[in-house]
Design an enzyme around this catalytic site. Structure first.
Site, PDB file in Angstrom:
ATOM      1  N   CYS A  71     -18.589  74.474 -14.996  1.00  0.00           N
ATOM      2  CA  CYS A  71     -18.618  75.497 -16.245  1.00  0.00           C
ATOM      3  C   CYS A  71     -19.159  76.810 -15.844  1.00  0.00           C
ATOM      4  O   CYS A  71     -20.144  76.845 -15.109  1.00  0.00           O
ATOM      5  CB  CYS A  71     -19.582  74.918 -17.373  1.00  0.00           C
ATOM      6  SG  CYS A  71     -20.037  76.191 -18.632  1.00  0.00           S
ATOM      7  N   CYS A 122     -24.149  73.924 -22.075  1.00  0.00           N
ATOM      8  CA  CYS A 122     -24.544  75.127 -22.432  1.00  0.00           C
ATOM      9  C   CYS A 122     -23.880  75.731 -23.797  1.00  0.00           C
ATOM     10  O   CYS A 122     -24.027  76.807 -24.274  1.00  0.00           O
ATOM     11  CB  CYS A 122     -24.554  76.090 -21.460  1.00  0.00           C
ATOM     12  SG  CYS A 122     -22.694  76.759 -21.095  1.00  0.00           S
ATOM     13  N   CYS A 142      -6.323  71.697 -22.767  1.00  0.00           N
ATOM     14  CA  CYS A 142      -5.760  73.036 -22.439  1.00  0.00           C
ATOM     15  C   CYS A 142      -7.022  73.844 -22.415  1.00  0.00           C
ATOM     16  O   CYS A 142      -7.654  74.326 -23.439  1.00  0.00           O
ATOM     17  CB  CYS A 142      -4.906  73.385 -23.633  1.00  0.00           C
ATOM     18  SG  CYS A 142      -3.984  74.808 -23.437  1.00  0.00           S
TER      19      CYS A 142
HETATM   20 ZN   LIG Z   1     -21.785  74.858 -19.464  1.00  0.00          ZN
END
Ligand SMILES: [Zn+2]
Length: 153
Positions: A71, A122, A142
C-alpha cells in the site's frame, strides 16, 4: 494544529469521501493535509477520493516480476505477484489478495453495484473486485497502480 483547524480538515475529508469515512477509524490515520503532502495529485485522487487512474497508465499493469505489492499509503503488504494475471483491462489485476490486507464495501456509484476494496490499515482506496476472474477464486481485483508500491522479491 489547533482544534478548529483539525475539525475543518476532518469535515473536508468526510465530504470528499463519505463512503470511507463511514467505515470508521483505521490503524493508520492522517489528516487531509498530511495525505495531500505525501501524495501526488493523481495518487490523492485515487487513494483518498476513490478516483480511477486512466487505463494502461500504470507501469505495474504489465509488471510480472516476482515480488509484493504494498500500500502506498501505509506500506502494508497487499498483493503477491503469484496471484497477478493479465486481465487485458489496462489495470493491474490479481485473482487473490494476501491475508488480512483489505476491506471491501458496496459501491453504488455509476448506476451499478460494485465491490470497492481499500487497505484495511489506512483506508486508502485500491480498486474494485469483480466476479469474472480466473480460477481458483474466480475473482478479479482490478487495482489502480498508483495506490501500490512494488517491491521485487
Ligand atoms: Zn494502507
Amino acid at each position: 494544529m489547533n482544534r478548529r483547524t483539525f475539525s475543518l480538515a476532518a469535515l473536508a475529508t468526510a465530504f470528499a469521501r463519505p463512503s470511507l469515512a463511514a467505515e470508521g477509524t483505521f490503524e493508520v490515520t492522517r489528516t487531509d493535509a498530511q495525505w495531500r503532502a505525501m501524495l501526488t495529485r493523481a495518487q490523492y485522487n485515487v487513494m483518498r477520493e476513490e478516483g480511477t487512474e486512466r487505463a494502461g497508465s500504470s507501469p505495474l499493469d504489465k509488471n510480472y516480476a516476482a515480488g509484493i505489492y504494498h500500500c502506498r499509503g501505509c506500506d502494508q503488504a497487499l498483493y503477491s505477484s503469484e496471484h497477478k494475471f493479465d486481465s487485458g483491462t489496462g489495470w493491474p489485476s490479481f485473482y487473490d489478495v494476501l491475508p488480512s490486507a483489505i476491506e471491501t464495501m458496496e459501491d453504488n456509484r455509476l448506476f451499478s453495484t460494485r465491490t470497492e476494496c481499500h487497505c484495511d490499515r489506512c483506508g486508502s482506496h485500491l480498486g474494485h473486485i469483480f466476479n469474472d476472474g480466473p480460477a481458483p477464486t474466480g475473482l478479479r481485483h482490478c487495482l489502480n497502480g498508483v495506490s501500490l508500491v512494488f517491491r521485487a522479491a
